[in-house]
Scaffold this active site. Sequence first.
Site, PDB file in Angstrom:
ATOM      1  N   ALA A  51     -48.789  47.674  18.464  1.00  0.00           N
ATOM      2  CA  ALA A  51     -48.151  47.879  17.165  1.00  0.00           C
ATOM      3  C   ALA A  51     -48.427  49.257  16.566  1.00  0.00           C
ATOM      4  O   ALA A  51     -47.491  49.948  16.142  1.00  0.00           O
ATOM      5  CB  ALA A  51     -48.576  46.770  16.194  1.00  0.00           C
ATOM      6  N   ASP A 228     -49.936  42.063  15.129  1.00  0.00           N
ATOM      7  CA  ASP A 228     -48.713  42.840  14.985  1.00  0.00           C
ATOM      8  C   ASP A 228     -48.169  42.771  13.564  1.00  0.00           C
ATOM      9  O   ASP A 228     -47.410  43.640  13.158  1.00  0.00           O
ATOM     10  CB  ASP A 228     -47.659  42.357  15.979  1.00  0.00           C
TER      11      ASP A 228
END
EC number: 5.3.1.23
Length: 340
Positions: A51, A228
């Site tokens: 991420a 994430d």
Amino acid sequence: MPSLQTTSLRIADNRLFILDQQALPQEKRWLSADTVDELVGHIHALRVRGAPLIGLSASLLLALLAERGANRDELAMALETLRAARPTAVNLMNNLDRMKQALAQEEYAQTLMAEALHLIEEDKQLCDNIAQAGSSLVKAGSRLLTHCNTGGLATAGVGTALGVIALAHQQGKVANVWVDETRPLLQGGRLTAWELGELGVPYQLITDSMAASLMAKGQVDAVWVGADRIAANGDVANKIGTYSLAVLAKFHNVPFYVAAPQTTLDPHCPNGDAIPIEQRSQAEVTGVSGSFGAVQWAPTDAQVYNPAFDVTPAALISAWVLDSGIVTPADVANGIFQPG
């Protein structure tokens, strides 16, 4: 733009390159990511992943495009195309929101470059802060379990959960790390195992289905994962299989920790149900392909459900370790992740 090098990103001759995370650990191969189409393709194929890294790579590319003379409208279109490349990882959206603010400035080319480089340095510091905070939770002689890949390959710095583990190892507190292979693309088996080996951290690779038996035997002292997206109520989206680990950890009274930077928080997302979950190709489950060729083990007409992520409810999380420090369940209940 000045030359730049992290574990997985490189700027050379005013061009962006990414370390191909599909080729690791057998080969360290740098690929051009110098156009929007190239970078989006790499993101979809998980040649660039993690991420924080996805957001940073998109920010760097926008700055490079501006430096080459792209106008404001072209950059705005590129920004929105990049934003749509990975719907679950909110770091991408948060970084691009800051780049969008830079794009609105009069001297936008210089401002975009300064902001992209600042994001890189900021991420390095965020990782260091997470490692410092998280390592305080690791007890001497710990046997830790981790899922997916959360190290320097996924960030500009030392990583998130893996950064915690690496620092705790340097402090002499890690006896062993259990590394989930992490389906469907084996980021644990290919990437985390490689990073731990490079760092000299003792580890053993396991299949995703072995965690329960290890916990039942008392062989896991804590679970460390990344994120994430963290919703306002503390729910966490992470690589598929994370929720299973959290349920197992709760049953076996094993602490379950989430390590992530501030850029992973989404205070405007009320809970895990509101997090979009990316669906990936059936081919990732029905077989495997690589430099050796392709193997199909499932029936050719097999129907596949292949979400890239799942959501772990806040009630299963022992603590959220951010760059700002350790967040407890009581903090979350008091609305620490809510919009200010």
